[in-house]
Design an enzyme around this catalytic site. Structure first.
Site, PDB file in Angstrom:
ATOM      1  N   ARG A  93       0.825  -1.213   0.000  1.00  0.00           N
ATOM      2  CA  ARG A  93       0.000   0.000   0.000  1.00  0.00           C
ATOM      3  C   ARG A  93       0.853   1.255   0.000  1.00  0.00           C
ATOM      4  O   ARG A  93       1.905   1.313   0.622  1.00  0.00           O
ATOM      5  CB  ARG A  93      -0.913   0.000   1.228  1.00  0.00           C
ATOM      6  CG  ARG A  93      -1.696  -1.278   1.344  1.00  0.00           C
ATOM      7  CD  ARG A  93      -2.516  -1.336   2.599  1.00  0.00           C
ATOM      8  NE  ARG A  93      -3.712  -0.509   2.470  1.00  0.00           N
ATOM      9  CZ  ARG A  93      -4.548  -0.289   3.474  1.00  0.00           C
ATOM     10  NH1 ARG A  93      -4.289  -0.754   4.674  1.00  0.00           N
ATOM     11  NH2 ARG A  93      -5.620   0.437   3.270  1.00  0.00           N
ATOM     12  N   HIS A 455     -15.722   6.372  -1.632  1.00  0.00           N
ATOM     13  CA  HIS A 455     -14.835   7.309  -2.321  1.00  0.00           C
ATOM     14  C   HIS A 455     -15.501   8.664  -2.497  1.00  0.00           C
ATOM     15  O   HIS A 455     -14.929   9.711  -2.187  1.00  0.00           O
ATOM     16  CB  HIS A 455     -14.450   6.731  -3.683  1.00  0.00           C
ATOM     17  CG  HIS A 455     -13.615   7.656  -4.489  1.00  0.00           C
ATOM     18  ND1 HIS A 455     -14.158   8.505  -5.420  1.00  0.00           N
ATOM     19  CD2 HIS A 455     -12.290   7.910  -4.464  1.00  0.00           C
ATOM     20  CE1 HIS A 455     -13.203   9.229  -5.946  1.00  0.00           C
ATOM     21  NE2 HIS A 455     -12.051   8.879  -5.388  1.00  0.00           N
ATOM     22  N   ARG A 561     -10.769  48.790  -6.457  1.00  0.00           N
ATOM     23  CA  ARG A 561     -10.436  49.003  -7.875  1.00  0.00           C
ATOM     24  C   ARG A 561     -11.472  49.949  -8.457  1.00  0.00           C
ATOM     25  O   ARG A 561     -12.580  49.540  -8.804  1.00  0.00           O
ATOM     26  CB  ARG A 561     -10.467  47.675  -8.627  1.00  0.00           C
ATOM     27  CG  ARG A 561      -9.353  46.703  -8.245  1.00  0.00           C
ATOM     28  CD  ARG A 561      -9.533  45.411  -9.018  1.00  0.00           C
ATOM     29  NE  ARG A 561      -8.345  44.575  -9.009  1.00  0.00           N
ATOM     30  CZ  ARG A 561      -8.240  43.452  -8.301  1.00  0.00           C
ATOM     31  NH1 ARG A 561      -9.235  43.044  -7.532  1.00  0.00           N
ATOM     32  NH2 ARG A 561      -7.130  42.727  -8.365  1.00  0.00           N
ATOM     33  N   ARG A 617      -7.611  52.743  -4.978  1.00  0.00           N
ATOM     34  CA  ARG A 617      -6.633  52.655  -6.055  1.00  0.00           C
ATOM     35  C   ARG A 617      -7.158  53.471  -7.240  1.00  0.00           C
ATOM     36  O   ARG A 617      -8.288  53.255  -7.677  1.00  0.00           O
ATOM     37  CB  ARG A 617      -6.444  51.194  -6.433  1.00  0.00           C
ATOM     38  CG  ARG A 617      -5.154  50.872  -7.149  1.00  0.00           C
ATOM     39  CD  ARG A 617      -5.242  50.763  -8.630  1.00  0.00           C
ATOM     40  NE  ARG A 617      -6.225  49.882  -9.182  1.00  0.00           N
ATOM     41  CZ  ARG A 617      -6.050  48.575  -9.441  1.00  0.00           C
ATOM     42  NH1 ARG A 617      -4.931  47.979  -9.154  1.00  0.00           N
ATOM     43  NH2 ARG A 617      -7.012  47.888 -10.029  1.00  0.00           N
ATOM     44  N   GLU A 746       4.116  46.667  -8.513  1.00  0.00           N
ATOM     45  CA  GLU A 746       3.630  45.576  -9.364  1.00  0.00           C
ATOM     46  C   GLU A 746       4.407  45.485 -10.674  1.00  0.00           C
ATOM     47  O   GLU A 746       4.043  44.729 -11.568  1.00  0.00           O
ATOM     48  CB  GLU A 746       2.121  45.696  -9.605  1.00  0.00           C
ATOM     49  CG  GLU A 746       1.643  47.053 -10.039  1.00  0.00           C
ATOM     50  CD  GLU A 746       0.117  47.149 -10.128  1.00  0.00           C
ATOM     51  OE1 GLU A 746      -0.571  46.123 -10.066  1.00  0.00           O
ATOM     52  OE2 GLU A 746      -0.380  48.279 -10.291  1.00  0.00           O
ATOM     53  N   GLY A 767       1.175  44.464  -5.818  1.00  0.00           N
ATOM     54  CA  GLY A 767       0.158  43.965  -6.752  1.00  0.00           C
ATOM     55  C   GLY A 767       0.748  42.736  -7.410  1.00  0.00           C
ATOM     56  O   GLY A 767       1.323  42.799  -8.503  1.00  0.00           O
ATOM     57  N   THR A 768       0.608  41.620  -6.730  1.00  0.00           N
ATOM     58  CA  THR A 768       1.330  40.431  -7.190  1.00  0.00           C
ATOM     59  C   THR A 768       0.694  39.782  -8.415  1.00  0.00           C
ATOM     60  O   THR A 768       1.281  38.873  -8.986  1.00  0.00           O
ATOM     61  CB  THR A 768       1.475  39.407  -6.048  1.00  0.00           C
ATOM     62  OG1 THR A 768       0.219  39.313  -5.379  1.00  0.00           O
ATOM     63  CG2 THR A 768       2.550  39.820  -5.081  1.00  0.00           C
ATOM     64  N   ASN A 769      -0.489  40.245  -8.804  1.00  0.00           N
ATOM     65  CA  ASN A 769      -1.037  39.737 -10.073  1.00  0.00           C
ATOM     66  C   ASN A 769      -0.168  40.246 -11.216  1.00  0.00           C
ATOM     67  O   ASN A 769       0.331  39.481 -12.042  1.00  0.00           O
ATOM     68  CB  ASN A 769      -2.479  40.211 -10.281  1.00  0.00           C
ATOM     69  CG  ASN A 769      -3.389  39.777  -9.155  1.00  0.00           C
ATOM     70  OD1 ASN A 769      -3.112  38.793  -8.480  1.00  0.00           O
ATOM     71  ND2 ASN A 769      -4.458  40.519  -8.940  1.00  0.00           N
ATOM     72  N   ASP A 770       0.015  41.557 -11.238  1.00  0.00           N
ATOM     73  CA  ASP A 770       0.856  42.114 -12.297  1.00  0.00           C
ATOM     74  C   ASP A 770       2.332  41.791 -12.069  1.00  0.00           C
ATOM     75  O   ASP A 770       3.072  41.553 -13.022  1.00  0.00           O
ATOM     76  CB  ASP A 770       0.653  43.632 -12.382  1.00  0.00           C
ATOM     77  CG  ASP A 770      -0.590  43.958 -13.193  1.00  0.00           C
ATOM     78  OD1 ASP A 770      -0.735  43.393 -14.297  1.00  0.00           O
ATOM     79  OD2 ASP A 770      -1.426  44.741 -12.718  1.00  0.00           O
ATOM     80  N   CYS A 832      -2.046  43.053  -2.218  1.00  0.00           N
ATOM     81  CA  CYS A 832      -3.462  42.994  -2.597  1.00  0.00           C
ATOM     82  C   CYS A 832      -3.687  42.183  -3.868  1.00  0.00           C
ATOM     83  O   CYS A 832      -4.780  42.170  -4.407  1.00  0.00           O
ATOM     84  CB  CYS A 832      -4.046  44.396  -2.726  1.00  0.00           C
ATOM     85  SG  CYS A 832      -3.268  45.366  -4.017  1.00  0.00           S
TER      86      CYS A 832
HETATM   87  C1  PEP Z   1      -2.324  43.283  -8.956  1.00  0.00           C
HETATM   88  O1  PEP Z   1      -1.814  43.532 -10.038  1.00  0.00           O
HETATM   89  O2  PEP Z   1      -1.908  42.422  -8.187  1.00  0.00           O
HETATM   90  C2  PEP Z   1      -3.503  44.040  -8.499  1.00  0.00           C
HETATM   91  C3  PEP Z   1      -4.007  43.831  -7.298  1.00  0.00           C
HETATM   92  O3  PEP Z   1      -4.080  44.857  -9.392  1.00  0.00           O
HETATM   93  P1  PEP Z   1      -5.016  44.363 -10.593  1.00  0.00           P
HETATM   94  O4  PEP Z   1      -5.308  42.931 -10.367  1.00  0.00           O
HETATM   95  O5  PEP Z   1      -6.222  45.212 -10.530  1.00  0.00           O
HETATM   96  O6  PEP Z   1      -4.154  44.634 -11.772  1.00  0.00           O
HETATM   97 MG    MG Z   2      -2.293  45.370 -11.037  1.00  0.00          MG
END
Ligand code: PEP
Ligand code: MG
Length: 877
Positions: A93, A455, A561, A617, A746, A767-770, A832
């Site tokens: 297993r 399951h 935003r 923002r 960002e 802004g960790t997305n960008d 953010c």
């Molecule tokens: C980002 O870029 O992390 C952010 C928070 O701004 P947006 O997602 O609006 O570009």
């Molecule tokens: Mg951004």
């Protein structure tokens, strides 16, 4: 010294989980506790990693040690592989560090061959049992090790039952099963082109390889990604002498929890089947009996089992999930682990353990998986609508929550329909691990067979998906995609609603409402708030979102935003006029129309936040998202602007960008059109002055955040506009308002020049997305298209847009902090991007010393808990 790849159970303990896997470490611990555990050995997780390093081969050194340990367990158990007197049969297993129920492979009854089966038949006086074991082994080995589908064997069983005129497997006698075993072997040879292996050592080595290999199967890969389990960990393999639950009516097998995994209630919960093997219970092929009934079937064993449960729970100080087998009235423990549970149960159990003096509040907070909290916040059925509805059927309430959606019959359909935005309920006879992606995509899961430990039930609970299992009243016709219940036929696409708490099934749509949270949730959250250092804010653009987030414990808005405030019909018109303006005057005219909307929205946000910080923002729209595309809208805009349709179309064309996410957005808009920043500043300041006036006891201190800054001079330029406008507004109102101007970090260049930028910024917000988009050079809107290939090739284990890349993006964040802080000791720093609500990313934010994380409202409790866990983990180091 040579590496030790194999450990006897008695050589290990619970602290060796990383090396022995969870199952192995706990088998070792149970051995040390003196519990009845068939004595076997564990091949380490390192051996699995080595297997992959050696090109999917078990090297000679590891094979040598495995052989040595076979000899040891032969000696300990007084049985031998392939022996004519006392043959040894084992289970093989998987067992990773973190439990991954049902994701990897298991092989039972290994060691059987033509000779051994005869010995067992004679010795036990129970040839039916011996042949049953053998046919099961051939079937499992063929399926798991050689990947010959189960279905070929099941067809043979069905054919045999039909010929014999019986409906249940248990009605087949020894001769039938012997005949089946022969048919199975013939099937194996037909499919593989070789005889079924008869040497137990060959069988074992192949089985071990199969378990190692199963670490990399698609469902395990998906499960790991969902549960943050690194690929590099590998799985251990446990080889354990078989205890037989299928030896007749004095034998059985079962699974049990020391507390209810759905509600957390303190009571033994479980299921067992007499004359059966483990997979019969979990696979839901036969519906098992409740564990309490064992008291009637075998009272002494039940008493002993209850004692073991209590001992294990006290020892681990947590709810245990155990597997046991009774072989001819003798109890054997095959596994224990901290049981998977619903979020609701997790909170109750943690609080109860504190009240029972078993755990400290700190430990209680640390034992809850923040990701699970999500499910608590999911909708429930509207109570009134539910009262008015009559269930048409009932199964087991296997995983709480409410689900309403269109019926689909296959996991593939669930995935496909789900991807196109349909809400679906996956209805199956029973689920299997291959169904995992479909189960994930579904709103709810309904199965005809299977108990609380089937399951479907276990996996749904883990995922937080509503599930009703074991509704035997359903007459299923999977092939024709329909089922019958309560005299009605349901086809693919028909609506049903299911209640994962009560097990009720309803026809049609029952509206759902948001969950309310109280009781244990509040207690755990209060403890979490005591321990955490990070503040938790929310990303909210509307007063309703802000209010929800406040209810869930947000301590401020970390990101509003403002471009999201313009999607409504009347607002977007004014916004489009602003974008399409030719002159400053025209633009200012359009902005005048926008200003009251903005000011009104901001006032409501400040009101909702009751004096907590609010970060606004400034506009950051990819412009193309806002220009009209419909002819009618273009005409409307042309009319409003006093321009020809052609002129507007030409203007729209001129706004087209090849990389809009790297285009004319963020502070670049304020640089080209400072009047936009001016209008927004006026709206922010006027709103703040009004709300401050109305609430003297609050501190309304706006935080104005400038997006997408890459150079100090950009920030300086926009800040000058903001400060001049704000100061003029404050002076004109005769008010005494404080405000801050900060920036998002960002763009990598902003992080790398944070020492310059910190001179002008009151705060940084990552802004960790960008920042992820620009650090990786992956388009945040399109990366999904190729990320699957990256997971398949193990280049990535996670989506960097969901789980912060600490190595690269994280390094930029650390750099920005290191450069920025010494320049400006008042600088406060947050995050953010989406990562602000992801537990492992929150932990990283704690470690690098951020002041707050900001996330969507429903993730606020997750972030609060994750922040507390990060602080607790740090204090324990
Ligand atoms: C980002 O870029 O992390 C952010 C928070 O701004 P947006 O997602 O609006 O570009
Ligand atoms: Mg951004």
């Amino acid at each position: 010294m040579a590496t030790k790849w194999v450990y006897l159970f008695k050589e290990g303990n619970a602290d060796m989980r990383n090396l022995l896997g969870g199952k192995g470490a706990n088998l070792a611990e149970m051995t040390n506790l003196g519990l009845p555990v068939p004595q076997g050995f564990t091949i380490t997780t390192e051996a699995c990693t080595q297997y992959y390093e050696d090109g999917r081969k078990i090297n000679d050194e590891i094979q040598g040690q495995i052989m040595e340990y076979i000899a040891k367990i032969e000696e300990i158990n007084g049985k031998k592989f392939g022996d004519k007197e006392n043959p040894l049969l084992v289970s093989v297993r998987s067992g990773a560090r973190a439990s991954m129920p049902g994701m990897m492979d298991t092989i039972l009854n290994l060691g059987l061959n033509e000779d051994v089966v005869e010995v067992l038949a004679k010795k036990s006086g129970n040839p039916r049992w011996a042949w049953d074991c053998y046919r099961r082994f051939i079937q499992m080995f063929s399926d798991v090790v050689m990947e010959v589908g189960k279905k070929y064997f099941e067809e043979l069983i069905d054919k045999m039952k039909e010929e014999k005129g019986v409906t249940q497997d248990v009605e087949l006698d020894a001769d039938d099963l012997k005949e089946l075993a022969n048919q199975f072997k013939a099937e194996y040879k037909a499919k593989i082109g070789e005889d079924f292996p008869s040497d137990p050592k060959v069988q074992l080595m192949e089985a071990i390889k199969a378990v190692f290999r199963s670490w990399d199967n698609p469902r395990a890969n998906v499960y790991r990604r969902d549960n943050d389990i690194p690929y590099s960990w590998g799985t251990a393999v446990n080889v354990q002498p078989m205890a037989f639950g299928n030896m007749g009516e004095t034998s059985g097998t079962g699974v049990a929890f020391t507390r209810d995994p759905a509600t957390g209630e303190k009571k033994l919960m479980g299921e067992f089947l007499m004359n059966a093997q483990g997979e019969d219970v979990v696979a839901g092929v036969r519906t098992p009996q409740k564990i309490e009934q064992l008291a009637e079937v075998m009272p002494e064993v039940f008493e002993q089992f209850k004692g073991v449960c209590a001992k294990l729970e006290n020892h681990y100080r947590d709810m245990q999930d155990m597997e046991f087998t009774i072989e001819d009235r003798k109890l054997y423990m095959l596994q224990t682990r901290n049981g998977k549970r619903t979020a609701q149960a997790a909170l109750k159990i943690a609080c109860d353990l504190v009240d029972e003096g078993m755990r400290t509040p700190q430990e209680a907070v640390a034992m809850i998986d923040p990701r699970n909290l999500d499910t608590l916040l999911h909708p429930q059925f509207d109570a009134k609508a539910l009262k008015a509805a009559t269930p048409m059927g009932k199964g087991l309430g296997a995983s709480p929550g409410a689900a309403c959606g269109k019926v689909v019959f296959t996991a593939e359909d669930a995935k496909e329909w789900g991807a196109s935005g349909e809400k679906v309920v996956l209805v199956r006879l029973e689920t299997s691990p291959e169904d995992i992606e479909g189960m994930k995509a579904a709103q709810g899961i309904l199965t005809v067979r299977g108990g609380m430990t089937s399951h479907a039930a276990v996996v749904a609970r883990g995922m937080g998906t509503c599930c009703v299992s074991g509704c035997g009243d359903i007459k299923m016709d999977e092939a024709n995609k329909k089922f019958e219940l309560a005299g009605k036929t349901f086809h693919e696409g028909d609506f049903i609603s299911i209640d994962g708490s009560t097990g009720n099934i309803y026809e049609g749509i029952i509206p759902t409402v948001d969950a309310t949270i109280a009781g244990e949730f509040g207690r755990i959250m209060a403890w979490a708030d005591e321990f955490r250092k990070l503040k938790v804010r929310t990303n909210a653009d509307t007063p309703a979102d802000a209010k929800k987030a406040r209810e869930l414990g947000a301590e401020g808005i970390g990101l509003c935003r403002t471009e999201h405030m313009f999607f409504e019909a009347d607002r977007i018109a004014a916004f489009r006029e602003m974008i399409c303006a030719d002159t400053v005057e025209e633009r200012e005219e359009a902005l005048e129309k926008i200003l009251p909307y903005q000011q009104g929205d901001f006032e409501k946000l400040y009101e909702a936040l009751e004096g907590c910080p609010v970060t606004i923002r400034f506009l950051d729209p990819p412009l193309h998202e806002f220009v009209p595309t419909e002819e009618e809208d273009i005409e409307k805009l042309a009319k409003a602007q006093n321009k020809s349709v052609e002129d507007i179309k030409a203007l729209i064309d001129s706004l087209h960008e090849f990389n809009p996410m790297m285009g004319h957005r963020g502070c670049r808009l304020a640089v080209t059109y400072p009047e936009i920043a001016k209008m927004q500043t006026k709206a922010v300041i006027r709103a703040a002055i009004n709300v401050q006036k109305a609430h003297a006891d609050w501190t309304v201190k706006p935080e104005i955040m400038i997006p997408l800054v890459c150079d100090i001079k950009e920030l300086k330029f926009v800040k000058k506009v903001v400060v001049e406008t704000a100061d003029a507004e404050i002076a004109a109102a005769g008010a005494n308002l404080q405000y801050e101007v900060g920036t998002m970090i960002e763009i990598p260049r902003a992080a790398l020049t944070a020492d310059e930028i910190a001179n002008e910024a009151d705060f940084f917000c990552f802004g960790t997305n960008d920042l992820t988009q620009m650090t990786f050079g992956f388009s945040r809107d399109d990366a999904g298209k190729f990320l699957d290939a990256y997971y398949d090739t193990k280049i990535f284990e996670n989506d960097p847009f969901a789980k912060l890349d600490q190595t690269g993006v994280g390094k930029l964040m650390e750099t920005a902090i290191k450069l920025g802080k010494p320049v400006n000791d008042k600088l406060h720093i947050g995050i953010c991007g989406e990562h602000g609500g992801d537990p492992s990313s929150v932990e990283f934010c704690h470690k690098i010393g951020l002041d707050y994380v900001s996330c969507s409202p429903f993730r606020v409790p997750i972030a609060r808990l994750a922040a507390a866990q990060a602080a607790i983990a740090e204090s324990r180091q």
